[in-house]
Design a protein around this motif. Structure first.
Motif, PDB file in Angstrom:
ATOM      1  N   PRO A  44      48.275 105.371  31.308  1.00 26.88           N
ATOM      2  CA  PRO A  44      46.823 105.344  31.524  1.00 26.88           C
ATOM      3  C   PRO A  44      46.012 105.662  30.276  1.00 26.88           C
ATOM      4  O   PRO A  44      44.971 105.057  30.049  1.00 26.88           O
ATOM      5  N   LEU A  45      46.472 106.611  29.460  1.00 28.16           N
ATOM      6  CA  LEU A  45      45.712 106.971  28.259  1.00 28.16           C
ATOM      7  C   LEU A  45      45.729 105.830  27.244  1.00 28.16           C
ATOM      8  O   LEU A  45      44.722 105.551  26.591  1.00 28.16           O
ATOM      9  N   THR A  46      46.870 105.150  27.129  1.00 27.97           N
ATOM     10  CA  THR A  46      46.942 103.975  26.249  1.00 27.97           C
ATOM     11  C   THR A  46      46.030 102.876  26.759  1.00 27.97           C
ATOM     12  O   THR A  46      45.310 102.226  25.988  1.00 27.97           O
ATOM     13  N   ALA A  47      46.049 102.667  28.076  1.00 29.95           N
ATOM     14  CA  ALA A  47      45.210 101.620  28.674  1.00 29.95           C
ATOM     15  C   ALA A  47      43.732 101.898  28.433  1.00 29.95           C
ATOM     16  O   ALA A  47      42.977 100.994  28.049  1.00 29.95           O
ATOM     17  N   ILE A  48      43.309 103.154  28.650  1.00 28.13           N
ATOM     18  CA  ILE A  48      41.878 103.453  28.475  1.00 28.13           C
ATOM     19  C   ILE A  48      41.463 103.284  27.017  1.00 28.13           C
ATOM     20  O   ILE A  48      40.345 102.838  26.733  1.00 28.13           O
ATOM     21  N   ALA A  82      47.317  86.149  27.820  1.00 22.88           N
ATOM     22  CA  ALA A  82      46.730  86.049  29.156  1.00 22.88           C
ATOM     23  C   ALA A  82      46.035  87.348  29.556  1.00 22.88           C
ATOM     24  O   ALA A  82      44.975  87.329  30.194  1.00 22.88           O
ATOM     25  N   LEU A  83      46.620  88.488  29.176  1.00 18.77           N
ATOM     26  CA  LEU A  83      46.014  89.777  29.503  1.00 18.77           C
ATOM     27  C   LEU A  83      44.680  89.940  28.775  1.00 18.77           C
ATOM     28  O   LEU A  83      43.689  90.401  29.358  1.00 18.77           O
ATOM     29  N   LEU A  84      44.628  89.555  27.505  1.00 21.92           N
ATOM     30  CA  LEU A  84      43.378  89.662  26.746  1.00 21.92           C
ATOM     31  C   LEU A  84      42.298  88.775  27.363  1.00 21.92           C
ATOM     32  O   LEU A  84      41.148  89.203  27.516  1.00 21.92           O
ATOM     33  N   VAL A  85      42.657  87.553  27.714  1.00 15.43           N
ATOM     34  CA  VAL A  85      41.684  86.633  28.320  1.00 15.43           C
ATOM     35  C   VAL A  85      41.139  87.213  29.619  1.00 15.43           C
ATOM     36  O   VAL A  85      39.920  87.204  29.857  1.00 15.43           O
ATOM     37  N   GLU A  86      42.027  87.720  30.467  1.00 11.28           N
ATOM     38  CA  GLU A  86      41.602  88.289  31.743  1.00 11.28           C
ATOM     39  C   GLU A  86      40.749  89.534  31.538  1.00 11.28           C
ATOM     40  O   GLU A  86      39.763  89.754  32.243  1.00 11.28           O
ATOM     41  N   ALA A  87      41.128  90.366  30.557  1.00  9.67           N
ATOM     42  CA  ALA A  87      40.368  91.589  30.282  1.00  9.67           C
ATOM     43  C   ALA A  87      38.973  91.251  29.777  1.00  9.67           C
ATOM     44  O   ALA A  87      37.982  91.855  30.204  1.00  9.67           O
ATOM     45  N   VAL A  88      38.872  90.270  28.882  1.00  3.97           N
ATOM     46  CA  VAL A  88      37.568  89.854  28.350  1.00  3.97           C
ATOM     47  C   VAL A  88      36.691  89.318  29.473  1.00  3.97           C
ATOM     48  O   VAL A  88      35.492  89.644  29.560  1.00  3.97           O
ATOM     49  N   LYS A  89      37.266  88.505  30.332  1.00  3.68           N
ATOM     50  CA  LYS A  89      36.515  87.941  31.463  1.00  3.68           C
ATOM     51  C   LYS A  89      36.015  89.049  32.384  1.00  3.68           C
ATOM     52  O   LYS A  89      34.848  89.061  32.795  1.00  3.68           O
ATOM     53  N   THR A  90      36.872  90.006  32.709  1.00  3.92           N
ATOM     54  CA  THR A  90      36.495  91.089  33.626  1.00  3.92           C
ATOM     55  C   THR A  90      35.432  91.987  33.008  1.00  3.92           C
ATOM     56  O   THR A  90      34.496  92.421  33.693  1.00  3.92           O
ATOM     57  N   ILE A  91      35.549  92.270  31.722  1.00  3.80           N
ATOM     58  CA  ILE A  91      34.545  93.113  31.052  1.00  3.80           C
ATOM     59  C   ILE A  91      33.188  92.414  31.029  1.00  3.80           C
ATOM     60  O   ILE A  91      32.147  93.044  31.220  1.00  3.80           O
ATOM     61  N   ASP A  92      33.183  91.103  30.813  1.00  2.00           N
ATOM     62  CA  ASP A  92      31.928  90.351  30.900  1.00  2.00           C
ATOM     63  C   ASP A  92      31.303  90.515  32.288  1.00  2.00           C
ATOM     64  O   ASP A  92      30.085  90.701  32.418  1.00  2.00           O
ATOM     65  N   GLU A  93      32.134  90.444  33.315  1.00  2.00           N
ATOM     66  CA  GLU A  93      31.635  90.594  34.688  1.00  2.00           C
ATOM     67  C   GLU A  93      31.119  92.009  34.926  1.00  2.00           C
ATOM     68  O   GLU A  93      30.095  92.203  35.591  1.00  2.00           O
ATOM     69  N   GLN A 114      40.245  96.336  39.132  1.00  2.12           N
ATOM     70  CA  GLN A 114      40.883  95.081  38.723  1.00  2.12           C
ATOM     71  C   GLN A 114      41.356  95.154  37.281  1.00  2.12           C
ATOM     72  O   GLN A 114      42.453  94.692  36.936  1.00  2.12           O
ATOM     73  N   LEU A 115      40.518  95.751  36.436  1.00  5.21           N
ATOM     74  CA  LEU A 115      40.862  95.871  35.019  1.00  5.21           C
ATOM     75  C   LEU A 115      42.115  96.718  34.846  1.00  5.21           C
ATOM     76  O   LEU A 115      43.034  96.361  34.094  1.00  5.21           O
ATOM     77  N   TRP A 116      42.162  97.849  35.560  1.00  2.00           N
ATOM     78  CA  TRP A 116      43.354  98.708  35.496  1.00  2.00           C
ATOM     79  C   TRP A 116      44.588  97.950  35.955  1.00  2.00           C
ATOM     80  O   TRP A 116      45.651  98.031  35.320  1.00  2.00           O
ATOM     81  N   ASN A 117      44.464  97.227  37.052  1.00  2.00           N
ATOM     82  CA  ASN A 117      45.614  96.503  37.595  1.00  2.00           C
ATOM     83  C   ASN A 117      46.111  95.436  36.630  1.00  2.00           C
ATOM     84  O   ASN A 117      47.318  95.197  36.506  1.00  2.00           O
ATOM     85  N   LYS A 118      45.169  94.780  35.935  1.00  2.70           N
ATOM     86  CA  LYS A 118      45.560  93.759  34.960  1.00  2.70           C
ATOM     87  C   LYS A 118      46.357  94.384  33.816  1.00  2.70           C
ATOM     88  O   LYS A 118      47.366  93.811  33.363  1.00  2.70           O
ATOM     89  N   PHE A 119      45.924  95.549  33.346  1.00  3.19           N
ATOM     90  CA  PHE A 119      46.659  96.209  32.261  1.00  3.19           C
ATOM     91  C   PHE A 119      48.028  96.683  32.740  1.00  3.19           C
ATOM     92  O   PHE A 119      49.015  96.591  32.020  1.00  3.19           O
ATOM     93  N   TRP A 120      48.059  97.188  33.962  1.00  2.00           N
ATOM     94  CA  TRP A 120      49.339  97.668  34.522  1.00  2.00           C
ATOM     95  C   TRP A 120      50.335  96.519  34.623  1.00  2.00           C
ATOM     96  O   TRP A 120      51.466  96.614  34.156  1.00  2.00           O
ATOM     97  N   SER A 121      49.899  95.409  35.228  1.00  3.21           N
ATOM     98  CA  SER A 121      50.794  94.262  35.399  1.00  3.21           C
ATOM     99  C   SER A 121      51.072  93.569  34.069  1.00  3.21           C
ATOM    100  O   SER A 121      52.075  92.867  33.928  1.00  3.21           O
ATOM    101  N   GLY A 122      50.186  93.789  33.076  1.00  2.00           N
ATOM    102  CA  GLY A 122      50.382  93.176  31.761  1.00  2.00           C
ATOM    103  C   GLY A 122      51.272  93.974  30.841  1.00  2.00           C
ATOM    104  O   GLY A 122      51.457  93.607  29.671  1.00  2.00           O
ATOM    105  N   GLY A 123      51.818  95.084  31.334  1.00  2.00           N
ATOM    106  CA  GLY A 123      52.799  95.836  30.555  1.00  2.00           C
ATOM    107  C   GLY A 123      52.286  97.101  29.908  1.00  2.00           C
ATOM    108  O   GLY A 123      53.029  97.789  29.204  1.00  2.00           O
ATOM    109  N   ILE A 124      50.996  97.462  30.120  1.00  3.55           N
ATOM    110  CA  ILE A 124      50.470  98.722  29.569  1.00  3.55           C
ATOM    111  C   ILE A 124      50.271  99.683  30.728  1.00  3.55           C
ATOM    112  O   ILE A 124      49.245  99.684  31.399  1.00  3.55           O
TER     113      ILE A 124
END
Length: 552
Positions: free
Chosen positions: A27-31, A140-151, A14-24
């Motif tokens: 893969p190396l930049t995303a990680i 929106a991407l940061l909010v979703e990423a923070v939420k997913t990392i908490d999970e 899910q985290l990967w997909n959020k970054f992909w759809s969020g414009g990043i």
């Protein structure tokens, strides 16, 4: 491994997909961006845990988030204090409650600069973070990423409590999954080493507190972390720890060394060294080790094969999985490397030999072609390992160990440096070499790498290596055996296991054809005496009768 935790794997996807759809989409930049967020989260959690432990024990602890912080660009100004930021507001647990726009601005302009600067201007971490950028573009991407990392952290914490697996090991699984998603994995032969193989190699070399340890192509720091955890575990056992349980691969490991003295922690930090030529991997390695309790990792950006790298005879232990393929610019090869080749898989092994102190030991993964390549550089390297080193072991690995990155066949070389490069020696250092053919590593050897029952050959390798005896381990029909140096020299220094292993052929006796035919006929017609009558009703029987008549 993470593959066996579908809930955690799903969250990572899910985290990967959020970054992909969020414009990043790189893969190396995303990680790298995900790692920054994981680091912020873990930093806050570790700080709160240390504070709680100190409150419980009455010890003194100064939080990383106490007081205020002035960004470096304002520190020389007379009114610098007016730019001070309360560190408490830089915690993950604080900024995650902000509105989306405010959170993005706060993390970009305050939290991330603080992260880069938190170890002080002289810090190795600060030096390598200097050019790091936080490029999450959308609130929106940061909010979703923070939420997913908490999970993700909630799942990790629950698994740690329910399954008894160390939190840091689960965190390592998350890193392993993130790294496996890098599209460029395997480029230039840089394959991520599975953690259970790293643990196996640590058990073979047995690093001790005070040993200077290096990985000259360290990537995200897996081997350094493996050596650190081995040393920490041995210290815990010596101090009477009795609650250690074997992990899914049969290894006893404890996690962050919370009980280490300040001096012991300092020794560990100062004796672990890593180098890599990818600045992004250097940053990932630094953060990986810091999240595991090493506050000031010694990882640096260097090409260890180049002329600019001058270290020699510095280390007690080298653990590495250097790049397998490709070649280096001939004009930039360190002149102390004498093999006369541009193949990195050969140059790295020679360089590792040079990095070792006399008496130091290396445990290195190489492609199996190094064991039997017919070129002059291949043979010269093997001759050097036999004559100038005590080549203790050659352990061949099944080709699926590095899937899903690649199906390359590899081997582990284990050797101790006895003679320096230009030193004259009275006799070759190796007396015999112990060979082991690993058939299974406890995981399926396909792209899925699912956990299998048992430990495969992992624990057997450790037990038999440390109990090896050249005088008795001579049966070359077994999975492991010792080969005298003279035999290897006679084979032009070939180190491939198949050159020395003897196949066992079992003699099987078969019944005479006529006896087999009689049994087949009896199965078709039973005990009837009128075989001709039976033949009328069965074409099979008729043909069997004709065949029996032909052979007599």
């Amino acid at each position: 491994m993470l593959q066996n935790n579908p809930e955690l794997k799903s969250k990572i996807d899910q985290l990967w997909n959020k970054f992909w759809s969020g414009g990043i989409s790189n893969p190396l930049t995303a990680i790298e961006q995900i790692t920054y967020l994981l680091f912020m989260k873990r930093l806050d959690e570790l700080d709160q845990k240390k504070q709680a432990d100190a409150d419980w024990t009455g010890d003194k602890y100064v939080s990383k988030f106490s007081g205020s912080w002035i960004p470096p660009e304002y520190r020389k100004q007379e009114d610098a204090e007016k730019y001070a930021i309360a560190k408490q507001t830089l915690r993950w647990s604080e900024f995650k409650r902000m509105q989306a726009e405010d959170m993005l601005q706060h993390v970009q302009n305050k939290v991330f600069p603080f992260l880069k600067d938190m170890n002080g201007t002289e810090s190795n971490f600060t030096h390598h973070m200097k050019n790091a950028v936080f490029i999450i573009p959308k609130p929106a991407l940061l909010v979703e990423a923070v939420k997913t990392i908490d999970e993700i952290f909630e799942i990790m914490e629950r698994d740690s409590q329910e399954k008894g697996q160390a939190f840091q090991d689960i965190q390592g699984d998350v890193y392993e999954m993130l790294l496996s998603e890098i599209a460029s994995a395997g480029k230039n032969g840089q394959f991520r080493t599975p953690r259970h193989i790293i643990k196996l190699m640590a058990e073979l070399v047995r690093p001790q507190l005070g040993h200077r340890i290096v990985d000259p192509a360290c990537g995200s720091g897996g081997f350094l972390l493996g050596a650190y955890q081995y040393v920490v575990t041995q210290l815990a056992r010596r101090n009477g720890a009795k609650d250690l349980t074997a992990d899914e691969d049969g290894f006893l490991r404890t996690s962050v060394a919370a009980g280490l003295t300040e001096n012991t922690q300092k020794i560990l930090t100062n004796t672990l060294h890593g180098y890599d030529i990818d600045s992004t991997m250097v940053r990932l390695g630094l953060m990986n080790l810091m999240m595991h309790g090493i506050n000031e990792p010694q990882i640096d950006y260097k090409d260890t094969l180049s002329k600019s790298f001058t270290e020699e005879s510095e280390y007690d232990i080298v653990m590495a999985n250097p790049p397998f393929t490709g070649s280096i610019d001939k004009g930039d090869i360190n002149e102390n490397l004498t093999l006369g080749t541009t193949k990195t898989e050969l140059l790295f092994v020679e360089n590792i030999y040079r990095l070792l102190k006399k008496g130091g030991t290396a445990c290195v993964i190489v492609p199996q072609g190094v064991l039997f390549g017919s070129g002059m550089a291949f043979k010269t390297l093997r001759q050097m390992l036999i004559e100038r080193c005590d080549l203790k072991a050659v352990i061949t690995l099944p080709s699926g160990v590095f899937k899903p990155y690649a199906g390359v066949s590899t081997a582990i070389l284990l050797f101790t440096k006895v003679w320096n490069p230009k030193e004259k020696f009275s006799q070759p250092a190796t007396e015999s070499v112990w060979f082991y053919e690993m058939v299974a590593d406890g995981y399926s050897l396909d792209d899925k790498r699912n956990k299998q029952d048992g430990y495969g050959d992992l624990q057997d390798i450790i037990a038999k290596y440390h109990a090896r005896n050249p005088a008795t381990d001579t049966d070359r029909t077994q999975k492991c055996f010792c080969v005298p140096r003279a035999d290897i020299t006679a084979e032009n220094y070939d180190l491939s296991l198949s050159r020395y292993k003897q196949d066992v052929f079992e003699e099987i006796e078969y019944e005479a054809p006529s006896v087999i035919l009689d049994k087949l006929l009896k199965a078709e017609i039973g005990d009837t005496a009128d075989a001709d009558l039976a033949a009328i009703h069965s074409g099979i029987v008729r043909e069997l009768l004709e065949l029996r008549e032909m052979i007599g």
